[in-house]
Design an enzyme around this catalytic site. Structure first.
Site, PDB file in Angstrom:
ATOM      1  N   SER A 124      -0.878  59.784  -8.130  1.00  0.00           N
ATOM      2  CA  SER A 124      -0.152  59.852  -6.865  1.00  0.00           C
ATOM      3  C   SER A 124      -0.281  61.236  -6.250  1.00  0.00           C
ATOM      4  O   SER A 124      -0.386  62.247  -6.963  1.00  0.00           O
ATOM      5  CB  SER A 124       1.332  59.540  -7.117  1.00  0.00           C
ATOM      6  OG  SER A 124       2.124  59.885  -6.004  1.00  0.00           O
ATOM      7  N   TYR A 149       9.620  60.952 -11.864  1.00  0.00           N
ATOM      8  CA  TYR A 149       8.511  60.036 -11.579  1.00  0.00           C
ATOM      9  C   TYR A 149       7.221  60.830 -11.356  1.00  0.00           C
ATOM     10  O   TYR A 149       6.188  60.568 -11.974  1.00  0.00           O
ATOM     11  CB  TYR A 149       8.819  59.174 -10.349  1.00  0.00           C
ATOM     12  CG  TYR A 149       7.577  58.567  -9.746  1.00  0.00           C
ATOM     13  CD1 TYR A 149       6.916  57.519 -10.387  1.00  0.00           C
ATOM     14  CD2 TYR A 149       7.031  59.064  -8.558  1.00  0.00           C
ATOM     15  CE1 TYR A 149       5.757  56.982  -9.854  1.00  0.00           C
ATOM     16  CE2 TYR A 149       5.872  58.528  -8.019  1.00  0.00           C
ATOM     17  CZ  TYR A 149       5.237  57.493  -8.670  1.00  0.00           C
ATOM     18  OH  TYR A 149       4.082  56.980  -8.154  1.00  0.00           O
ATOM     19  N   LYS A 153       3.588  61.242 -13.692  1.00  0.00           N
ATOM     20  CA  LYS A 153       2.200  61.117 -13.222  1.00  0.00           C
ATOM     21  C   LYS A 153       1.406  62.378 -13.585  1.00  0.00           C
ATOM     22  O   LYS A 153       0.262  62.306 -14.045  1.00  0.00           O
ATOM     23  CB  LYS A 153       2.170  60.889 -11.710  1.00  0.00           C
ATOM     24  CG  LYS A 153       2.700  59.544 -11.253  1.00  0.00           C
ATOM     25  CD  LYS A 153       1.830  58.396 -11.720  1.00  0.00           C
ATOM     26  CE  LYS A 153       2.255  57.075 -11.111  1.00  0.00           C
ATOM     27  NZ  LYS A 153       1.489  55.926 -11.660  1.00  0.00           N
TER      28      LYS A 153
END
Length: 334
Positions: A124, A149, A153
């Site tokens: 991302s 989050y 990643k």
């Protein structure tokens, strides 16, 4: 060539499975159905004429996951599975780290055990944090992430990079997505978020379908053409095509490559709103709210590397993205 797709019944995963099948790949899906439905398999079959092999299991269940490897000769993995709600990750960091990191390590260990050397990872643009100027370039490296989050990643990228340094046979492509929207042109598959959507277009869709009264626009005083935030929105089918290109690239190249997947163009919140109004043929009510903490004014990709290495360039513009999203919203309401 048989591709294992973790999280393959989810939003991006399902569209990617369609593109893989269209390009002659065999597909095996692993999904725990936490944020999706088994009905997606029938819809994939309706679009492609092929129903993928499916295992309902969790990447944290290493025994269940290993069954997939023992029962199938897997040639490559596309790894989507993971929790993805930013706000929830702040409230439940341990849940996110356990699932997104520990689950991924289970997968990578099984890949090593069964000599699967090709991996495409769903990363991302959030890994850039807010440390860099736009357009974001892969050469910037990893920034300071602002939530668990994003950090999960970032940690996965670091783990995969270390894995490939230790094992010269590995071929890993880390795709840093920007803002996927839209739906398949058939209207059969698209994004169905749980609860209140975190992202702009699903929220607009819920306003249009009557589930919500109006769109909240978080700030209109940014240094952008109309004062609202600018993001790089990419059609989910374009994004899915990029994964097929990444699998093709991994066949021929060893090591790890980080590649942005976006359009290289930013659209403001108001531009997206007006494109959706054009698609649905009516005005969409909205209210301007205070800025949200942590939001930045502008975010879009430098796409030169994707064009050079993958021969990938996004095809669909914002009008097409909103048209396909609206068609899916209409079909969902029938």
């Amino acid at each position: 060539m048989k591709i294992l797709v973790t999280g393959g019944t989810g939003y991006i995963g399902s569209h990617t499975c369609v593109e893989l099948l269209k390009n002659g790949y065999e597909v095996v899906i692993v999904d725990n159905l936490y944020n999706s439905s088994v009905e997606i398999l029938d819809k994939i079959e309706k679009i492609t004429g092929i129903k993928p092999v499916f295992y309902q299991t969790d990447i944290l269940d290493k025994e269940g996951l290993e069954k997939v490897f023992t029962e199938n000769k897997i040639d490559a993995v596309i790894h989507f599975a993971g929790y993805k709600a930013v706000g929830e990750s702040v409230a439940k960091p341990l849940t996110y780290y356990e699932n997104n990191i520990s689950g991924s390590i289970n997968l990578y260990q099984l890949m090593k055990k069964y000599c699967v050397n090709s991996l495409v990872f769903s990363s991302s643009a959030t890994v850039y944090g807010d440390d860099f100027e736009v357009p974001f370039k892969e050469e910037y490296g990893l920034g300071t992430t602002t939530n668990p989050y994003g950090t999960s990643k970032k940690m996965n990228e670091m783990i995969i990079t270390d894995m490939s340094k230790a094992d010269p046979e590995l071929s890993c492509v880390l795709l840093r997505y920007f803002n996927p929207i839209g739906a398949h042109e058939s209207g059969l598959i698209g994004e169905i978020p749980n609860g209140i959507p975190n992202n702009l277009v699903p929220y607009i869709a819920q306003v249009v379908s009557g589930q919500r009264g109006f769109l909240r626009i978080w700030g209109n005083d940014y240094d952008t053409p109309d004062g609202t935030g600018v993001r790089d929105y990419i059609h989910v089918v374009d994004l899915a095509r990029a994964h097929v290109k990444a699998i093709d690239y991994a066949k021929e190249h060893k090591g790890t490559e980080v590649i942005n997947i976006g359009t290289g163009k930013g659209y403001s919140v108001m531009e997206v709103l007006h494109a959706y109004e054009k698609a649905c043929g009516k005005k969409i009510p909205y209210q301007i709210m205070e800025r949200r903490p942590g939001d930045i004014a502008t975010c879009y990709a430098d796409t030169e590397k994707a064009e050079k290495l993958l021969n990938f360039k996004a095809e669909y513009n914002i009008d097409r993205m909103c048209e396909d999203s609206y068609r899916f919203t209409v079909m969902q309401s029938k």
